[in-house]
Design an enzyme around this catalytic site. Structure first.
Site, PDB file in Angstrom:
ATOM      1  N   ASP A 142       0.866  -1.243  -0.337  1.00 35.78           N
ATOM      2  CA  ASP A 142      -0.142  -0.032   0.588  1.00 35.78           C
ATOM      3  C   ASP A 142       1.166   1.349   0.154  1.00 35.78           C
ATOM      4  O   ASP A 142       0.433   2.063  -0.302  1.00 35.78           O
ATOM      5  CB  ASP A 142      -1.016  -0.152   0.685  1.00 35.78           C
ATOM      6  CG  ASP A 142      -2.116  -0.605   0.870  1.00 35.78           C
ATOM      7  OD1 ASP A 142      -2.405  -1.572  -0.412  1.00 35.78           O
ATOM      8  OD2 ASP A 142      -2.829  -0.895   2.314  1.00 35.78           O
ATOM      9  N   GLY A 143       1.871   1.372   0.917  1.00 33.64           N
ATOM     10  CA  GLY A 143       3.187   2.620   0.484  1.00 33.64           C
ATOM     11  C   GLY A 143       3.351   2.874  -0.542  1.00 33.64           C
ATOM     12  O   GLY A 143       3.266   3.766  -1.137  1.00 33.64           O
ATOM     13  N   ARG A 176       5.929  11.516  24.788  1.00 26.69           N
ATOM     14  CA  ARG A 176       5.411  12.508  25.620  1.00 26.69           C
ATOM     15  C   ARG A 176       4.587  13.248  25.909  1.00 26.69           C
ATOM     16  O   ARG A 176       3.879  13.460  24.273  1.00 26.69           O
ATOM     17  CB  ARG A 176       6.955  14.047  25.489  1.00 26.69           C
ATOM     18  CG  ARG A 176       6.066  14.879  25.907  1.00 26.69           C
ATOM     19  CD  ARG A 176       6.695  15.087  27.259  1.00 26.69           C
ATOM     20  NE  ARG A 176       6.960  16.620  28.107  1.00 26.69           N
ATOM     21  CZ  ARG A 176       7.792  16.858  28.320  1.00 26.69           C
ATOM     22  NH1 ARG A 176       8.643  16.680  27.723  1.00 26.69           N
ATOM     23  NH2 ARG A 176       7.129  18.187  29.111  1.00 26.69           N
ATOM     24  N   ASP A 231      -1.174  11.410  22.798  1.00 26.44           N
ATOM     25  CA  ASP A 231       0.093  11.029  21.711  1.00 26.44           C
ATOM     26  C   ASP A 231      -0.293  11.671  20.419  1.00 26.44           C
ATOM     27  O   ASP A 231       0.443  12.146  20.015  1.00 26.44           O
ATOM     28  CB  ASP A 231       0.023   9.362  21.446  1.00 26.44           C
ATOM     29  CG  ASP A 231       0.446   9.124  23.338  1.00 26.44           C
ATOM     30  OD1 ASP A 231       0.355   9.365  24.084  1.00 26.44           O
ATOM     31  OD2 ASP A 231       1.017   7.776  22.730  1.00 26.44           O
ATOM     32  N   THR A 241      -8.844   2.849   7.060  1.00 26.05           N
ATOM     33  CA  THR A 241      -8.577   1.000   7.636  1.00 26.05           C
ATOM     34  C   THR A 241      -7.215   1.062   7.493  1.00 26.05           C
ATOM     35  O   THR A 241      -6.273  -0.094   7.996  1.00 26.05           O
ATOM     36  CB  THR A 241      -9.024   0.681   6.250  1.00 26.05           C
ATOM     37  OG1 THR A 241      -8.395   0.924   5.198  1.00 26.05           O
ATOM     38  CG2 THR A 241     -10.604   0.218   6.461  1.00 26.05           C
ATOM     39  N   ALA A 242      -6.300   2.231   7.672  1.00 27.03           N
ATOM     40  CA  ALA A 242      -5.505   2.151   8.356  1.00 27.03           C
ATOM     41  C   ALA A 242      -4.518   2.576   9.697  1.00 27.03           C
ATOM     42  O   ALA A 242      -5.109   2.448  10.588  1.00 27.03           O
ATOM     43  CB  ALA A 242      -3.697   3.328   6.679  1.00 27.03           C
ATOM     44  N   TYR A 243      -3.882   3.718  10.125  1.00 22.97           N
ATOM     45  CA  TYR A 243      -3.335   4.190  11.318  1.00 22.97           C
ATOM     46  C   TYR A 243      -4.849   4.283  12.092  1.00 22.97           C
ATOM     47  O   TYR A 243      -4.561   4.841  13.287  1.00 22.97           O
ATOM     48  CB  TYR A 243      -2.761   5.219  11.410  1.00 22.97           C
ATOM     49  CG  TYR A 243      -1.834   5.789  12.147  1.00 22.97           C
ATOM     50  CD1 TYR A 243      -1.987   4.749  13.509  1.00 22.97           C
ATOM     51  CD2 TYR A 243      -1.051   7.250  12.699  1.00 22.97           C
ATOM     52  CE1 TYR A 243      -1.368   4.892  15.181  1.00 22.97           C
ATOM     53  CE2 TYR A 243      -0.717   7.479  13.473  1.00 22.97           C
ATOM     54  CZ  TYR A 243      -0.744   6.455  14.711  1.00 22.97           C
ATOM     55  OH  TYR A 243      -0.250   7.172  16.073  1.00 22.97           O
ATOM     56  N   LEU A 270      -8.055   3.117  11.402  1.00 18.53           N
ATOM     57  CA  LEU A 270      -8.550   2.083  12.892  1.00 18.53           C
ATOM     58  C   LEU A 270      -7.675   1.406  13.554  1.00 18.53           C
ATOM     59  O   LEU A 270      -8.143   1.277  14.670  1.00 18.53           O
ATOM     60  CB  LEU A 270      -8.566   0.995  11.341  1.00 18.53           C
ATOM     61  CG  LEU A 270      -9.385  -0.150  11.554  1.00 18.53           C
ATOM     62  CD1 LEU A 270     -10.356  -0.559  12.175  1.00 18.53           C
ATOM     63  CD2 LEU A 270      -9.173  -1.305  10.485  1.00 18.53           C
ATOM     64  N   SER A 271      -6.482   1.303  13.874  1.00 16.38           N
ATOM     65  CA  SER A 271      -5.313   0.870  14.360  1.00 16.38           C
ATOM     66  C   SER A 271      -5.903   2.355  15.848  1.00 16.38           C
ATOM     67  O   SER A 271      -5.356   1.680  17.289  1.00 16.38           O
ATOM     68  CB  SER A 271      -3.829   0.977  14.275  1.00 16.38           C
ATOM     69  OG  SER A 271      -3.646   0.341  13.374  1.00 16.38           O
TER      70      SER A 271
END
Length: 279
Positions: free
Chosen positions: A66-67, A152, A171, A182-184, A186-187
């Protein structure tokens, strides 16, 4: 389609062989297939400068994960050249073709125009310092503001259309497209959105506030994230810009889009089910 340009991540296993096979499949059908030379690829790293892609190119085929496709979409933004991904990575949620035995059929469908096109929205992010824009870039998946200091927590002010919404201790805070949902996103516990949708998800990352939740807003909305400390704004995990206290980030829909070739008749829900089953 008769004129193709291949973008390959040669660091991945079997990619050189796949590129050669795709070229063979296309040329035997009378198509023209070009790609960057090894010297040009070494010179530019992961990037594909627009000047290397001929003006008459009708389709970009990416080979990797995907990248690779996301990088190509960013590099060639504004060209409106349809893109098809051949997966040689891990998950490959954005890529249409996974198995080697499917490649020949996919190339036949491209040459004979048995496909449809899907337009994916992109984001534009602008970083401001002392009220003046100092950095701007685009993203297909997400734009995220995080702390510049390792482990931090940072405080963020969030406003939508200049109306104050909330303050987060987290964060990070990200704004994701439907493609990036559906990438970061979703996480981080954000919502999944249909890829052809016209909306944005604003998702706090590891918030230290129990009631912090993602919100979904329209493509016409404008998000302002104020950074109350030393931060870092990152675009699709690629380019980034450091920020200081008092700086802020504006995220809005870009006028540029990524055009994706859709070969499979599989529904988004089925594709999502397959994807989640492999995570």
């Amino acid at each position: 389609m008769k004129r193709f340009f291949l973008i390959a991540n040669l660091a991945k296993e079997f990619v050189p062989e796949t590129r050669a096979y795709i070229r063979e499949c296309l040329e035997k059908r009378g198509a023209v297939c070009r790609y960057m030379t090894d010297y040009e690829r070494m010179k530019n790293g992961r990037h594909t400068p627009g000047e290397y892609v001929p003006e008459d190119t009708q389709c970009i085929i990416t080979i990797g994960g995907d990248g690779t496709l996301i990088q190509a979409a960013r590099d060639l933004a504004g060209r409106n050249i349809p893109m098809l991904g051949i997966n040689r990575g891990h998950l490959g949620f954005l890529n249409q073709v996974d198995r080697t035995e499917d490649i020949d059929a996919a190339m036949d469908a491209l040459v004979n125009e048995r496909f449809r096109l899907e337009h994916r929205m992109m984001l534009r992010g602008t970083v401001f310092h002392e009220g003046k824009p100092v950095f701007q870039d685009i993203a297909l998946n997400e734009i995220i503001a995080t702390s510049a200091e390792h482990l931090r927590v940072l405080r963020y002010d969030l406003a939508v259309n200049d109306e104050y919404l909330n303050e987060y201790a987290a964060d990070g805070v990200m704004v994701a497209t439907p493609t990036g949902s559906t990438a970061y996103n979703l996480s981080a516990g954000g919502p999944v959105m249909a890829p052809a949708g016209r909306m944005m998800a604003v998702t706090p990352v590891c918030s230290h506030t129990l009631n912090a939740r993602s919100i979904v807003i329209s493509e016409e909305d404008r998000v302002k994230i104020g950074l109350l400390g030393k931060g870092l704004v990152t675009f699709d995990g690629d380019t980034s810009q450091k920020t200081g206290p008092g700086d802020y980030l504006i995220v809005e829909r870009s006028h540029m889009e990524t055009v994706m070739v859709k070969l499979k008749q599989i529904s988004f829900m089925q594709n999502l089910s397959n994807y989640l089953g492999n995570v």
